[in-house]
Design a protein around this motif. Structure first.
Motif, mmCIF file in Angstrom:
data_model
loop_
_atom_site.group_PDB
_atom_site.id
_atom_site.type_symbol
_atom_site.label_atom_id
_atom_site.label_comp_id
_atom_site.label_asym_id
_atom_site.label_seq_id
_atom_site.Cartn_x
_atom_site.Cartn_y
_atom_site.Cartn_z
ATOM 1 N N ILE A 12 0.847 -1.189 0.000
ATOM 2 C CA ILE A 12 0.000 0.000 0.000
ATOM 3 C C ILE A 12 0.883 1.240 0.000
ATOM 4 C CG2 ILE A 12 -0.200 -0.135 2.539
ATOM 5 C CD1 ILE A 12 -2.995 1.112 2.263
ATOM 6 N N ASP A 13 0.552 2.218 -0.863
ATOM 7 C CA ASP A 13 1.270 3.488 -0.939
ATOM 8 C C ASP A 13 0.445 4.556 -0.240
ATOM 9 O OD1 ASP A 13 3.157 2.225 -2.585
ATOM 10 O OD2 ASP A 13 2.043 2.760 -4.398
ATOM 11 N N LEU A 14 1.079 5.287 0.675
ATOM 12 C CA LEU A 14 0.403 6.316 1.457
ATOM 13 C C LEU A 14 1.173 7.624 1.389
ATOM 14 C CD1 LEU A 14 -0.033 4.148 4.671
ATOM 15 C CD2 LEU A 14 -1.949 4.899 3.271
ATOM 16 N N VAL A 15 0.448 8.731 1.500
ATOM 17 C CA VAL A 15 1.064 10.035 1.750
ATOM 18 C C VAL A 15 0.767 10.400 3.194
ATOM 19 C CG1 VAL A 15 1.027 12.497 1.211
ATOM 20 C CG2 VAL A 15 0.969 10.814 -0.639
ATOM 21 N N ARG A 16 1.823 10.552 3.988
ATOM 22 C CA ARG A 16 1.692 10.854 5.412
ATOM 23 C C ARG A 16 1.336 12.340 5.616
ATOM 24 N NH1 ARG A 16 1.135 5.933 7.779
ATOM 25 N NH2 ARG A 16 3.076 4.720 7.846
ATOM 26 N N PRO A 17 0.987 12.736 6.855
ATOM 27 C CA PRO A 17 0.619 14.132 7.114
ATOM 28 C C PRO A 17 1.694 15.145 6.726
ATOM 29 C CG PRO A 17 0.006 12.755 8.970
ATOM 30 C CD PRO A 17 0.797 11.883 8.043
ATOM 31 N N SER A 18 2.958 14.743 6.786
ATOM 32 C CA SER A 18 4.056 15.645 6.425
ATOM 33 C C SER A 18 4.190 15.798 4.915
ATOM 34 C CB SER A 18 5.372 15.092 6.987
ATOM 35 O OG SER A 18 5.672 13.840 6.369
ATOM 36 N N GLY A 19 3.444 15.002 4.140
ATOM 37 C CA GLY A 19 3.596 14.964 2.700
ATOM 38 C C GLY A 19 4.544 13.871 2.236
ATOM 39 N N GLU A 20 5.147 13.149 3.176
ATOM 40 C CA GLU A 20 6.095 12.088 2.829
ATOM 41 C C GLU A 20 5.357 10.890 2.235
ATOM 42 O OE1 GLU A 20 9.205 8.967 4.995
ATOM 43 O OE2 GLU A 20 7.845 10.213 6.181
ATOM 44 N N PRO A 21 5.764 10.424 1.049
ATOM 45 C CA PRO A 21 5.179 9.200 0.506
ATOM 46 C C PRO A 21 5.880 7.971 1.084
ATOM 47 C CG PRO A 21 6.664 10.170 -1.098
ATOM 48 C CD PRO A 21 6.674 11.080 0.102
ATOM 49 N N VAL A 22 5.111 6.962 1.460
ATOM 50 C CA VAL A 22 5.673 5.729 1.997
ATOM 51 C C VAL A 22 4.988 4.544 1.333
ATOM 52 C CG1 VAL A 22 6.269 6.746 4.227
ATOM 53 C CG2 VAL A 22 4.063 5.613 3.935
ATOM 54 N N THR A 23 5.695 3.420 1.288
ATOM 55 C CA THR A 23 5.135 2.170 0.797
ATOM 56 C C THR A 23 5.310 1.115 1.880
ATOM 57 O OG1 THR A 23 5.597 2.671 -1.525
ATOM 58 C CG2 THR A 23 5.270 0.365 -0.946
ATOM 59 N N LEU A 24 4.232 0.440 2.212
ATOM 60 C CA LEU A 24 4.257 -0.639 3.195
ATOM 61 C C LEU A 24 3.862 -1.936 2.504
ATOM 62 C CD1 LEU A 24 2.316 1.170 6.082
ATOM 63 C CD2 LEU A 24 4.789 0.858 5.916
ATOM 64 N N SER A 25 4.564 -3.022 2.836
ATOM 65 C CA SER A 25 4.244 -4.327 2.262
ATOM 66 C C SER A 25 4.046 -5.329 3.386
ATOM 67 C CB SER A 25 5.368 -4.785 1.337
ATOM 68 O OG SER A 25 6.532 -5.094 2.085
ATOM 69 N N ARG A 26 3.681 -6.540 3.002
ATOM 70 C CA ARG A 26 3.451 -7.590 4.002
ATOM 71 C C ARG A 26 4.686 -7.839 4.849
ATOM 72 N NH1 ARG A 26 -0.101 -12.046 0.515
ATOM 73 N NH2 ARG A 26 -1.936 -10.705 0.225
#
Length: 417
Positions: A130-144
Protein backbone atom coordinates in the motif's frame (compact mmCIF):
# COMPACT_ATOMS: atom_id res chain seq x y z
CA UNK A 1 -20.38 18.12 -2.63
CA UNK A 2 -22.58 15.26 -1.56
CA UNK A 3 -21.95 11.55 -1.23
CA UNK A 4 -23.27 8.93 -3.66
CA UNK A 5 -26.49 8.42 -1.69
CA UNK A 6 -27.15 12.14 -1.30
CA UNK A 7 -27.71 11.82 2.45
CA UNK A 8 -24.48 13.61 3.37
CA UNK A 9 -23.26 17.06 2.35
CA UNK A 10 -19.52 17.38 2.88
CA UNK A 11 -18.35 20.10 5.25
CA UNK A 12 -15.69 21.77 3.12
CA UNK A 13 -15.95 23.63 -0.18
CA UNK A 14 -12.15 23.64 -0.50
CA UNK A 15 -11.62 20.84 -3.06
CA UNK A 16 -8.32 20.01 -4.73
CA UNK A 17 -7.69 17.63 -7.65
CA UNK A 18 -3.92 17.04 -7.71
CA UNK A 19 -2.54 15.64 -10.97
CA UNK A 20 0.45 13.88 -9.45
CA UNK A 21 1.51 12.30 -6.17
CA UNK A 22 4.05 15.11 -5.77
CA UNK A 23 1.29 17.71 -6.07
CA UNK A 24 -0.85 15.73 -3.62
CA UNK A 25 2.06 15.68 -1.17
CA UNK A 26 2.31 19.47 -1.38
CA UNK A 27 -1.42 19.83 -0.72
CA UNK A 28 -1.26 17.49 2.29
CA UNK A 29 1.85 19.16 3.73
CA UNK A 30 0.27 22.62 3.52
CA UNK A 31 -3.19 21.68 4.80
CA UNK A 32 -4.49 22.04 8.33
CA UNK A 33 -6.93 19.21 7.94
CA UNK A 34 -7.33 17.09 4.82
CA UNK A 35 -9.27 13.99 3.69
CA UNK A 36 -9.36 12.09 0.42
CA UNK A 37 -12.60 11.12 -1.31
CA UNK A 38 -12.93 8.28 -3.79
CA UNK A 39 -16.26 7.24 -5.28
CA UNK A 40 -18.01 8.84 -2.26
CA UNK A 41 -19.88 5.65 -1.53
CA UNK A 42 -19.64 5.96 2.27
CA UNK A 43 -22.94 6.66 3.98
CA UNK A 44 -21.36 8.31 7.03
CA UNK A 45 -18.82 11.14 7.38
CA UNK A 46 -15.74 8.88 7.71
CA UNK A 47 -14.23 10.78 4.75
CA UNK A 48 -15.44 14.25 5.71
CA UNK A 49 -13.33 17.23 6.78
CA UNK A 50 -13.74 20.90 7.55
CA UNK A 51 -10.36 21.50 5.88
CA UNK A 52 -9.34 20.40 2.37
CA UNK A 53 -10.98 17.64 0.37
CA UNK A 54 -8.71 15.86 -2.08
CA UNK A 55 -10.18 14.01 -5.05
CA UNK A 56 -7.90 11.37 -6.54
CA UNK A 57 -9.55 11.04 -9.94
CA UNK A 58 -7.03 13.37 -11.65
CA UNK A 59 -3.98 11.36 -10.54
CA UNK A 60 -2.36 9.27 -13.29
CA UNK A 61 -4.48 6.13 -13.66
CA UNK A 62 -2.16 3.19 -13.18
CA UNK A 63 -3.02 -0.47 -13.76
CA UNK A 64 0.29 -2.32 -14.16
CA UNK A 65 0.37 -6.11 -14.21
CA UNK A 66 3.46 -7.95 -12.97
CA UNK A 67 3.06 -11.48 -14.27
CA UNK A 68 6.16 -12.75 -12.48
CA UNK A 69 4.93 -11.58 -9.08
CA UNK A 70 1.28 -12.35 -9.94
CA UNK A 71 0.28 -8.87 -8.83
CA UNK A 72 -1.25 -5.71 -10.27
CA UNK A 73 -0.28 -2.18 -9.19
CA UNK A 74 -3.31 0.11 -9.22
CA UNK A 75 -3.60 3.82 -8.40
CA UNK A 76 -5.97 4.77 -5.62
CA UNK A 77 -8.63 6.50 -7.67
CA UNK A 78 -9.27 3.57 -10.03
CA UNK A 79 -12.63 1.81 -9.73
CA UNK A 80 -13.07 -1.94 -9.53
CA UNK A 81 -15.02 -1.86 -12.79
CA UNK A 82 -12.08 -0.25 -14.63
CA UNK A 83 -9.55 -2.55 -12.94
CA UNK A 84 -11.45 -5.75 -13.68
CA UNK A 85 -11.88 -5.04 -17.37
CA UNK A 86 -8.11 -4.50 -17.70
CA UNK A 87 -7.34 -7.67 -15.74
CA UNK A 88 -9.67 -9.81 -17.83
CA UNK A 89 -8.00 -8.55 -21.00
CA UNK A 90 -4.74 -9.92 -19.57
CA UNK A 91 -6.29 -13.24 -18.53
CA UNK A 92 -6.14 -12.66 -14.78
CA UNK A 93 -8.59 -11.92 -11.98
CA UNK A 94 -8.90 -10.90 -8.34
CA UNK A 95 -10.55 -13.18 -5.79
CA UNK A 96 -13.77 -11.31 -5.05
CA UNK A 97 -15.86 -8.21 -5.76
CA UNK A 98 -18.49 -6.15 -3.98
CA UNK A 99 -22.07 -5.85 -5.25
CA UNK A 100 -21.38 -2.65 -7.20
CA UNK A 101 -18.32 -2.43 -9.48
CA UNK A 102 -18.07 1.39 -9.58
CA UNK A 103 -16.54 1.86 -6.10
CA UNK A 104 -12.90 2.95 -5.84
CA UNK A 105 -10.23 0.43 -4.92
CA UNK A 106 -8.59 2.59 -2.25
CA UNK A 107 -11.82 3.60 -0.52
CA UNK A 108 -13.21 0.07 -0.51
CA UNK A 109 -10.05 -1.40 1.00
CA UNK A 110 -9.69 1.33 3.65
CA UNK A 111 -13.22 0.73 4.95
CA UNK A 112 -13.15 -3.09 4.92
CA UNK A 113 -15.61 -3.52 2.04
CA UNK A 114 -16.17 -7.11 0.91
CA UNK A 115 -17.98 -9.54 -1.34
CA UNK A 116 -19.26 -12.92 -0.22
CA UNK A 117 -18.09 -16.50 0.28
CA UNK A 118 -17.14 -18.42 3.42
CA UNK A 119 -13.61 -18.92 2.07
CA UNK A 120 -13.24 -15.50 0.42
CA UNK A 121 -11.54 -12.67 2.29
CA UNK A 122 -12.68 -9.07 2.00
CA UNK A 123 -11.28 -6.91 -0.81
CA UNK A 124 -8.41 -5.98 1.52
CA UNK A 125 -7.31 -9.63 1.47
CA UNK A 126 -5.74 -9.16 -1.98
CA UNK A 127 -3.44 -6.31 -0.86
CA UNK A 128 0.30 -7.02 -1.06
CA UNK A 129 1.48 -3.44 -0.58
CA UNK A 130 0.00 0.00 0.00
CA UNK A 131 1.27 3.49 -0.94
CA UNK A 132 0.40 6.32 1.46
CA UNK A 133 1.06 10.04 1.75
CA UNK A 134 1.69 10.85 5.41
CA UNK A 135 0.62 14.13 7.11
CA UNK A 136 4.06 15.65 6.42
CA UNK A 137 3.60 14.96 2.70
CA UNK A 138 6.10 12.09 2.83
CA UNK A 139 5.18 9.20 0.51
CA UNK A 140 5.67 5.73 2.00
CA UNK A 141 5.14 2.17 0.80
CA UNK A 142 4.26 -0.64 3.19
CA UNK A 143 4.24 -4.33 2.26
CA UNK A 144 3.45 -7.59 4.00
CA UNK A 145 7.09 -7.76 5.05
CA UNK A 146 6.47 -4.69 7.25
CA UNK A 147 4.35 -6.78 9.61
CA UNK A 148 2.25 -4.86 12.11
CA UNK A 149 2.68 -1.50 10.37
CA UNK A 150 1.17 -3.03 7.22
CA UNK A 151 -1.58 -4.94 9.05
CA UNK A 152 -2.64 -1.78 10.86
CA UNK A 153 -2.69 0.37 7.73
CA UNK A 154 -4.58 -1.55 5.04
CA UNK A 155 -7.99 -1.07 6.66
CA UNK A 156 -7.04 2.32 8.05
CA UNK A 157 -10.17 4.52 7.74
CA UNK A 158 -8.01 7.21 6.15
CA UNK A 159 -6.47 7.91 9.57
CA UNK A 160 -2.89 6.99 8.68
CA UNK A 161 -2.47 8.64 5.29
CA UNK A 162 -3.98 9.18 1.87
CA UNK A 163 -3.81 6.00 -0.21
CA UNK A 164 -2.32 6.68 -3.64
CA UNK A 165 -1.72 3.11 -4.78
CA UNK A 166 -2.14 -0.56 -3.94
CA UNK A 167 -0.51 -3.77 -5.13
CA UNK A 168 -3.05 -6.59 -5.36
CA UNK A 169 -2.64 -10.32 -5.80
CA UNK A 170 -4.07 -11.72 -9.02
CA UNK A 171 -4.90 -15.24 -10.14
CA UNK A 172 -5.72 -16.80 -13.50
CA UNK A 173 -9.06 -15.67 -14.88
CA UNK A 174 -11.94 -18.01 -14.09
CA UNK A 175 -15.48 -18.55 -15.26
CA UNK A 176 -18.61 -18.65 -13.14
CA UNK A 177 -22.33 -19.20 -13.38
CA UNK A 178 -25.11 -17.67 -11.33
CA UNK A 179 -28.57 -18.83 -10.40
CA UNK A 180 -31.30 -17.46 -8.14
CA UNK A 181 -33.57 -19.40 -5.79
CA UNK A 182 -36.81 -18.02 -4.36
CA UNK A 183 -38.98 -18.53 -1.28
CA UNK A 184 -36.44 -20.27 0.94
CA UNK A 185 -38.12 -21.34 4.23
CA UNK A 186 -36.55 -19.58 7.19
CA UNK A 187 -36.59 -22.72 9.33
CA UNK A 188 -34.66 -24.64 6.66
CA UNK A 189 -32.18 -21.77 6.20
CA UNK A 190 -31.42 -21.58 9.91
CA UNK A 191 -31.17 -25.34 10.34
CA UNK A 192 -28.79 -25.73 7.37
CA UNK A 193 -27.15 -22.30 7.46
CA UNK A 194 -23.49 -23.33 7.19
CA UNK A 195 -24.21 -25.81 4.41
CA UNK A 196 -26.37 -23.26 2.60
CA UNK A 197 -23.76 -20.48 2.57
CA UNK A 198 -21.03 -22.97 1.63
CA UNK A 199 -22.83 -24.48 -1.37
CA UNK A 200 -21.25 -22.09 -3.91
CA UNK A 201 -18.21 -19.83 -4.29
CA UNK A 202 -20.34 -16.81 -3.28
CA UNK A 203 -23.81 -16.85 -1.70
CA UNK A 204 -26.15 -13.94 -0.91
CA UNK A 205 -29.54 -14.15 0.81
CA UNK A 206 -32.08 -11.32 0.39
CA UNK A 207 -34.86 -10.74 2.92
CA UNK A 208 -36.81 -8.17 4.92
CA UNK A 209 -36.99 -10.58 7.92
CA UNK A 210 -40.81 -10.63 7.85
CA UNK A 211 -42.81 -13.77 7.14
CA UNK A 212 -41.72 -17.39 6.88
CA UNK A 213 -39.55 -17.19 3.75
CA UNK A 214 -36.31 -15.59 2.56
CA UNK A 215 -37.27 -14.01 -0.75
CA UNK A 216 -34.12 -14.75 -2.81
CA UNK A 217 -30.84 -16.68 -2.68
CA UNK A 218 -28.16 -15.73 -5.23
CA UNK A 219 -25.64 -18.50 -5.89
CA UNK A 220 -22.43 -17.68 -7.74
CA UNK A 221 -20.61 -20.92 -8.52
CA UNK A 222 -17.32 -21.62 -10.22
CA UNK A 223 -17.98 -23.15 -13.61
CA UNK A 224 -15.95 -26.16 -12.45
CA UNK A 225 -18.15 -26.73 -9.39
CA UNK A 226 -20.86 -29.41 -9.63
CA UNK A 227 -24.44 -28.32 -10.20
CA UNK A 228 -26.41 -27.50 -7.06
CA UNK A 229 -28.03 -30.68 -5.79
CA UNK A 230 -30.21 -29.41 -2.95
CA UNK A 231 -32.34 -26.25 -3.19
CA UNK A 232 -32.96 -26.27 0.58
CA UNK A 233 -36.71 -26.16 0.07
CA UNK A 234 -36.56 -23.11 -2.23
CA UNK A 235 -37.63 -22.98 -5.88
CA UNK A 236 -35.54 -21.92 -8.87
CA UNK A 237 -36.43 -18.49 -10.26
CA UNK A 238 -38.16 -18.65 -13.63
CA UNK A 239 -37.10 -15.17 -14.78
CA UNK A 240 -34.15 -12.88 -14.10
CA UNK A 241 -34.37 -11.22 -10.74
CA UNK A 242 -33.26 -7.95 -9.12
CA UNK A 243 -32.52 -8.06 -5.37
CA UNK A 244 -35.49 -5.71 -4.89
CA UNK A 245 -38.71 -7.56 -5.73
CA UNK A 246 -40.32 -4.85 -7.86
CA UNK A 247 -37.23 -3.71 -9.78
CA UNK A 248 -36.26 -4.66 -13.32
CA UNK A 249 -33.34 -7.08 -13.62
CA UNK A 250 -32.07 -5.30 -16.74
CA UNK A 251 -28.90 -4.07 -15.01
CA UNK A 252 -28.21 -7.26 -13.03
CA UNK A 253 -25.54 -9.78 -13.96
CA UNK A 254 -26.68 -12.84 -16.00
CA UNK A 255 -28.45 -15.66 -14.18
CA UNK A 256 -29.82 -19.14 -15.07
CA UNK A 257 -26.41 -20.84 -14.78
CA UNK A 258 -25.15 -19.13 -17.93
CA UNK A 259 -21.34 -19.40 -17.78
CA UNK A 260 -19.35 -16.18 -18.03
CA UNK A 261 -16.21 -14.39 -16.82
CA UNK A 262 -15.75 -13.80 -13.10
CA UNK A 263 -16.16 -10.01 -13.42
CA UNK A 264 -19.62 -10.49 -14.97
CA UNK A 265 -20.88 -12.82 -12.23
CA UNK A 266 -19.33 -11.83 -8.88
CA UNK A 267 -21.04 -8.39 -8.70
CA UNK A 268 -24.83 -8.27 -8.60
CA UNK A 269 -24.85 -5.46 -11.17
CA UNK A 270 -23.31 -5.21 -14.63
CA UNK A 271 -20.05 -3.30 -15.05
CA UNK A 272 -21.53 -1.04 -17.71
CA UNK A 273 -24.23 0.00 -15.22
CA UNK A 274 -22.78 2.85 -13.16
CA UNK A 275 -25.46 4.50 -11.01
CA UNK A 276 -24.84 8.22 -10.59
CA UNK A 277 -26.47 8.17 -7.18
CA UNK A 278 -28.40 5.84 -4.94
CA UNK A 279 -31.57 6.92 -3.19
CA UNK A 280 -30.96 4.61 -0.27
CA UNK A 281 -29.09 4.31 3.01
CA UNK A 282 -26.98 1.38 4.19
CA UNK A 283 -25.84 -0.25 7.42
CA UNK A 284 -23.98 -3.51 7.93
CA UNK A 285 -22.92 -5.59 10.90
CA UNK A 286 -20.35 -8.40 10.74
CA UNK A 287 -20.24 -11.15 13.39
CA UNK A 288 -18.78 -14.65 13.87
CA UNK A 289 -20.30 -17.19 11.51
CA UNK A 290 -21.18 -19.58 14.33
CA UNK A 291 -23.60 -17.00 15.74
CA UNK A 292 -25.50 -16.58 12.46
CA UNK A 293 -28.66 -18.62 13.24
CA UNK A 294 -29.15 -17.05 16.68
CA UNK A 295 -28.39 -13.54 15.42
CA UNK A 296 -30.80 -13.91 12.50
CA UNK A 297 -33.54 -15.13 14.83
CA UNK A 298 -32.92 -12.06 16.99
CA UNK A 299 -33.19 -9.72 14.01
CA UNK A 300 -36.38 -11.47 12.90
CA UNK A 301 -37.90 -10.57 16.27
CA UNK A 302 -37.53 -6.92 15.21
CA UNK A 303 -39.06 -7.45 11.76
CA UNK A 304 -42.15 -5.31 12.44
CA UNK A 305 -39.83 -2.34 13.11
CA UNK A 306 -37.32 -3.05 10.34
CA UNK A 307 -39.40 -4.16 7.36
CA UNK A 308 -41.20 -0.81 6.82
CA UNK A 309 -37.79 0.94 6.62
CA UNK A 310 -36.05 -1.64 4.43
CA UNK A 311 -35.66 -1.95 0.71
CA UNK A 312 -33.93 -5.27 1.43
CA UNK A 313 -31.35 -6.89 3.69
CA UNK A 314 -28.53 -8.99 2.25
CA UNK A 315 -26.87 -11.78 4.23
CA UNK A 316 -23.32 -12.68 3.13
CA UNK A 317 -20.23 -14.38 4.55
CA UNK A 318 -16.48 -13.81 4.55
CA UNK A 319 -13.20 -15.45 5.54
CA UNK A 320 -10.95 -14.31 8.37
CA UNK A 321 -8.02 -11.95 7.83
CA UNK A 322 -5.30 -10.29 9.93
CA UNK A 323 -5.96 -6.58 9.35
CA UNK A 324 -6.36 -4.85 12.70
CA UNK A 325 -9.55 -2.92 11.93
CA UNK A 326 -11.05 -5.33 9.44
CA UNK A 327 -14.54 -6.42 10.54
CA UNK A 328 -13.33 -9.93 9.55
CA UNK A 329 -10.27 -9.81 11.82
CA UNK A 330 -9.49 -13.39 12.85
CA UNK A 331 -13.04 -14.65 12.42
CA UNK A 332 -14.95 -16.40 9.66
CA UNK A 333 -18.00 -14.17 9.55
CA UNK A 334 -21.55 -13.53 8.50
CA UNK A 335 -22.42 -9.99 7.39
CA UNK A 336 -25.94 -8.62 7.84
CA UNK A 337 -26.37 -5.77 5.37
CA UNK A 338 -29.36 -3.42 5.52
CA UNK A 339 -30.35 -1.32 2.50
CA UNK A 340 -32.70 1.26 3.98
CA UNK A 341 -35.19 3.56 2.36
CA UNK A 342 -33.96 7.21 2.38
CA UNK A 343 -35.54 7.88 5.78
CA UNK A 344 -32.48 8.84 7.80
CA UNK A 345 -34.20 10.04 10.97
CA UNK A 346 -36.26 6.85 11.24
CA UNK A 347 -33.27 4.65 10.43
CA UNK A 348 -31.06 6.37 13.00
CA UNK A 349 -33.84 5.94 15.56
CA UNK A 350 -33.98 2.17 15.09
CA UNK A 351 -30.21 1.57 14.76
CA UNK A 352 -29.46 1.63 18.51
CA UNK A 353 -32.14 -1.00 19.08
CA UNK A 354 -30.73 -3.18 16.30
CA UNK A 355 -27.16 -2.71 17.54
CA UNK A 356 -28.17 -3.61 21.09
CA UNK A 357 -29.86 -6.75 19.75
CA UNK A 358 -26.64 -7.77 17.97
CA UNK A 359 -24.27 -6.79 20.79
CA UNK A 360 -24.18 -10.27 22.43
CA UNK A 361 -22.96 -11.72 19.13
CA UNK A 362 -19.93 -9.40 18.87
CA UNK A 363 -21.23 -7.51 15.83
CA UNK A 364 -18.75 -5.13 14.19
CA UNK A 365 -20.20 -2.30 12.04
CA UNK A 366 -19.00 -1.68 8.50
CA UNK A 367 -16.84 1.44 8.72
CA UNK A 368 -18.38 3.15 5.68
CA UNK A 369 -22.06 2.72 6.55
CA UNK A 370 -24.49 4.07 9.13
CA UNK A 371 -23.97 3.03 12.74
CA UNK A 372 -23.97 4.59 16.20
CA UNK A 373 -20.32 5.37 17.08
CA UNK A 374 -21.04 5.57 20.81
CA UNK A 375 -22.90 2.25 20.76
CA UNK A 376 -19.87 -0.03 20.48
CA UNK A 377 -17.00 -1.12 22.73
CA UNK A 378 -14.26 -0.88 20.12
CA UNK A 379 -11.51 -2.29 22.34
CA UNK A 380 -13.59 -5.42 22.95
CA UNK A 381 -14.57 -5.86 19.31
CA UNK A 382 -11.03 -5.37 17.95
CA UNK A 383 -8.17 -6.97 19.92
CA UNK A 384 -5.63 -4.66 18.21
CA UNK A 385 -7.71 -1.50 18.58
CA UNK A 386 -5.41 0.09 21.17
CA UNK A 387 -2.49 -0.61 18.85
CA UNK A 388 -4.30 1.08 15.97
CA UNK A 389 -5.03 4.10 18.16
CA UNK A 390 -1.34 4.31 19.05
CA UNK A 391 -0.38 3.96 15.38
CA UNK A 392 -2.71 6.80 14.39
CA UNK A 393 -1.38 9.02 17.16
CA UNK A 394 2.22 8.28 16.20
CA UNK A 395 1.76 9.03 12.50
CA UNK A 396 -0.76 11.87 12.82
CA UNK A 397 -0.30 13.46 16.27
CA UNK A 398 -1.97 16.72 15.17
CA UNK A 399 -5.01 14.98 13.73
CA UNK A 400 -4.60 16.25 10.16
CA UNK A 401 -6.51 13.22 8.83
CA UNK A 402 -9.07 13.15 11.63
CA UNK A 403 -12.67 14.37 11.85
CA UNK A 404 -15.42 14.17 14.51
CA UNK A 405 -16.39 10.61 13.55
CA UNK A 406 -12.82 9.33 13.80
CA UNK A 407 -12.33 11.24 17.05
CA UNK A 408 -15.41 9.51 18.42
CA UNK A 409 -14.25 6.06 17.29
CA UNK A 410 -10.65 6.45 18.42
CA UNK A 411 -11.69 7.98 21.71
CA UNK A 412 -8.94 10.64 21.67
CA UNK A 413 -9.77 14.08 20.37
CA UNK A 414 -7.31 15.38 17.83
CA UNK A 415 -5.43 18.62 18.49
CA UNK A 416 -7.15 21.87 17.48
CA UNK A 417 -5.56 23.50 14.46
Amino acid sequence: MKNWAGNLEYSSANVRRPESVAELAEVVEGAGRVKALGSRHSFNPVGDTDGTHVLLDALPRTIELDSARRTVKVSGGVSYGELCRKLEQSGVAIHNLASLPHISVAGAVQTGTHGSGVDNQSLAGAVRSIDLVRPSGEPVTLSREDGDEFLGSVVGLGALGIVTGLELEVRPSFRMRQRVLEHLPWDRALADFNRLVSCAYSVSLFTDYAGDFISQVWLKALDSEPALGDTFGATAATHSRHPLPDMSAENCTPQFDEPGPWLDRLPHFRHEFTPSNGEELQSEFILPLEHAPAALEAVRSLADRLAPLLFVSEIRTGAADEFWLSPFYRQQSVALHFTWKPLQAQVEAVLPELEELLRPFGARPHWGKLFTPSGHEWDQLYPRFADFRALASAHDPEGKFRNPLLDSILGVRSAAL
